[in-house]
Design an enzyme around this catalytic site. Structure first.
Site, PDB file in Angstrom:
ATOM      1  N   ARG A 100       0.826  -1.215   0.000  1.00 43.83           N
ATOM      2  CA  ARG A 100       0.000   0.000   0.000  1.00 43.83           C
ATOM      3  C   ARG A 100       0.863   1.270   0.000  1.00 43.83           C
ATOM      4  O   ARG A 100       0.501   2.268  -0.613  1.00 43.83           O
ATOM      5  CB  ARG A 100      -0.904   0.023   1.237  1.00 43.83           C
ATOM      6  CG  ARG A 100      -1.839  -1.175   1.342  1.00 43.83           C
ATOM      7  CD  ARG A 100      -3.232  -0.810   0.900  1.00 43.83           C
ATOM      8  NE  ARG A 100      -4.149  -1.916   1.008  1.00 43.83           N
ATOM      9  CZ  ARG A 100      -5.083  -2.022   1.948  1.00 43.83           C
ATOM     10  NH1 ARG A 100      -5.196  -1.099   2.870  1.00 43.83           N
ATOM     11  NH2 ARG A 100      -5.904  -3.050   1.946  1.00 43.83           N
ATOM     12  N   ASP A 136     -15.953   9.649   8.078  1.00 43.06           N
ATOM     13  CA  ASP A 136     -14.833   8.730   7.897  1.00 43.06           C
ATOM     14  C   ASP A 136     -13.554   9.518   8.161  1.00 43.06           C
ATOM     15  O   ASP A 136     -13.539  10.749   8.102  1.00 43.06           O
ATOM     16  CB  ASP A 136     -14.823   8.168   6.466  1.00 43.06           C
ATOM     17  CG  ASP A 136     -14.065   6.842   6.366  1.00 43.06           C
ATOM     18  OD1 ASP A 136     -14.712   5.787   6.351  1.00 43.06           O
ATOM     19  OD2 ASP A 136     -12.810   6.877   6.322  1.00 43.06           O
TER      20      ASP A 136
HETATM   21  C1  LIG Z   1     -14.204  -1.528   5.567  1.00 46.80           C
HETATM   22  S1  LIG Z   1     -14.704   0.143   5.582  1.00 46.80           S
HETATM   23  C2  LIG Z   1     -16.342   0.005   6.236  1.00 46.80           C
HETATM   24  C3  LIG Z   1     -17.360   0.702   5.392  1.00 46.80           C
HETATM   25  C4  LIG Z   1     -18.807   0.476   5.814  1.00 46.80           C
HETATM   26  N1  LIG Z   1     -19.029   0.833   7.184  1.00 46.80           N
HETATM   27  C5  LIG Z   1     -19.220  -0.955   5.579  1.00 46.80           C
HETATM   28  O1  LIG Z   1     -19.272  -1.744   6.524  1.00 46.80           O
HETATM   29  O2  LIG Z   1     -19.499  -1.312   4.437  1.00 46.80           O
HETATM   30  C6  LIG Z   1     -13.778   0.776   6.991  1.00 46.80           C
HETATM   31  C7  LIG Z   1     -13.711   2.299   7.000  1.00 46.80           C
HETATM   32  O3  LIG Z   1     -13.271   2.709   8.292  1.00 46.80           O
HETATM   33  C8  LIG Z   1     -12.533   3.904   8.129  1.00 46.80           C
HETATM   34  N2  LIG Z   1     -11.724   4.133   9.341  1.00 46.80           N
HETATM   35  C9  LIG Z   1     -10.631   3.469   9.776  1.00 46.80           C
HETATM   36  N3  LIG Z   1     -10.186   3.993  10.930  1.00 46.80           N
HETATM   37  C10 LIG Z   1     -11.035   5.011  11.243  1.00 46.80           C
HETATM   38  C11 LIG Z   1     -11.094   5.946  12.323  1.00 46.80           C
HETATM   39  N4  LIG Z   1     -10.200   5.936  13.330  1.00 46.80           N
HETATM   40  N5  LIG Z   1     -12.091   6.852  12.303  1.00 46.80           N
HETATM   41  C12 LIG Z   1     -12.997   6.879  11.306  1.00 46.80           C
HETATM   42  N6  LIG Z   1     -12.994   6.030  10.256  1.00 46.80           N
HETATM   43  C13 LIG Z   1     -12.014   5.103  10.224  1.00 46.80           C
HETATM   44  C14 LIG Z   1     -11.716   3.629   6.872  1.00 46.80           C
HETATM   45  O4  LIG Z   1     -11.236   4.816   6.293  1.00 46.80           O
HETATM   46  C15 LIG Z   1     -12.711   2.877   5.997  1.00 46.80           C
HETATM   47  O5  LIG Z   1     -13.370   3.732   5.103  1.00 46.80           O
END
Ligand SMILES: C[S@@+](CC[C@H](N)C(=O)[O-])C[C@H]1O[C@@H](n2cnc3c(N)ncnc32)[C@H](O)[C@@H]1O
Length: 276
Positions: free
Chosen positions: A42, A149
């Site tokens: 990445r 996010d």
């Molecule tokens: C796998 S996606 C989940 C998307 C959606 N909630 C779903 O379940 O389909 C995980 C998301 O968490 C976000 N993320 C990771 N760490 C985070 C944090 N500390 N605060 C907010 N968002 C975060 C990432 O940027 C990513 O977009």
């Protein structure tokens, strides 16, 4: 000529430790030694894009440059999502609106839903369509869907609100016909959906710049990347943000270990209702 384009150049233990520590401090995301390949693949892209010749140099940059630190976190996060992912949660949402909150909404209460790690926005738009389907005939109904996010690149995509037609198949056809508009090889949403959804940058492990409560919170597939204390603190903070009768939906491999201590009761698959 850069020397990083093949995997022979390992990241040193020291660089991996610095990157992991910064990722953890900034976002709560836990990277262990087993994630070396993921970190390499990445971040190598960012090194090439920015003409940085090795990971030691990259570590110097992330230690002093907050913008690159957030780009690093964005590169390390997993953004997989889909419209109506884990469809049962949208059925539960329909139920609490129809059977729980409808009278309050009729009396002027604004329906508020939070997609708390919204990635590219599909979850927030799915919640908006689910709620609009029920409230469409209630001209006085007010609702607000908040998508947040940590990844600003994802938020930008969410705000643009255009999706590849490939994703249409995840949306029930009658819902698509009611709320979506095809534009060439993409689709977007009708004004009434776009007007209800807002996207904001928010780090779940930092301060939250609002006090409001929600009728439903989707916080799915993000806590799996956190350690146990971070996860437990997150569940507790989210529970406080739910109205009594409201529900929180979490990812299929996530679990709230002591829901009763947080005033929550399990009510379905990876779903908890705030009962007190
Ligand atoms: C796998 S996606 C989940 C998307 C959606 N909630 C779903 O379940 O389909 C995980 C998301 O968490 C976000 N993320 C990771 N760490 C985070 C944090 N500390 N605060 C907010 N968002 C975060 C990432 O940027 C990513 O977009």
């Amino acid at each position: 000529m850069l020397s990083l384009s093949n995997k022979d150049e390992k990241i040193s233990r020291r660089s991996l430790r610095i990157i992991s520590q910064i990722a953890y401090d900034v976002s709560g995301i836990l990277l262990n030694d087993k994630k070396e390949d993921l970190v390499f693949s990445r971040l190598n892209k960012r090194l090439r894009e920015n003409k940085i010749s090795n990971f030691e140099e990259y570590c110097d940059i992330i230690q002093s440059d907050a913008v690159e630190r957030s780009q690093m976190v964005a590169a390390l996060t997993t953004n997989v999502t889909a419209f109506y992912r884990e469809k049962h949660h949208f059925n539960y949402l329909s139920n609490i609106i129809r059977n729980g909150f409808i009278n309050k909404i009729k009396n002027g209460e604004e329906l508020r839903i939070w997609s708390a790690a919204c990635s590219s926005g599909e979850e927030a738009y799915s919640a908006a369509m689910t709620a609009s389907e029920i409230l469409a005939d209630l001209s006085s109904a007010k609702m607000k869907i908040l998508g947040t996010d940590i990844d600003t690149n994802m938020l930008e995509r969410s705000r643009i609100g255009f999706y590849d037609l490939e994703e249409k198949k995840s949306i029930p056809l009658e819902i698509f016909n009611k709320f979506c508009l095809e534009k060439g090889k993409e689709f977007t949403f009708k004004k009434e959906i776009l007007e209800t959804v807002r996207f904001k940058s928010l780090n779940l492990i930092a301060e939250w710049p609002f006090e409001s409560k929600f009728h439903a919170i989707f916080c799915r597939n993000v806590a799996i990347y956190f350690d146990k204390p971070t996860r437990e603190k997150l569940w507790s903070r989210l529970a406080e943000r739910l109205h009594v009768g409201g529900e929180i939906y979490i990812g299929h491999s996530e679990r709230i270990s002591n829901p009763d201590l947080l005033g929550l009761r399990p009510v379905g698959l990876n779903s908890y209702k705030r009962v007190k």
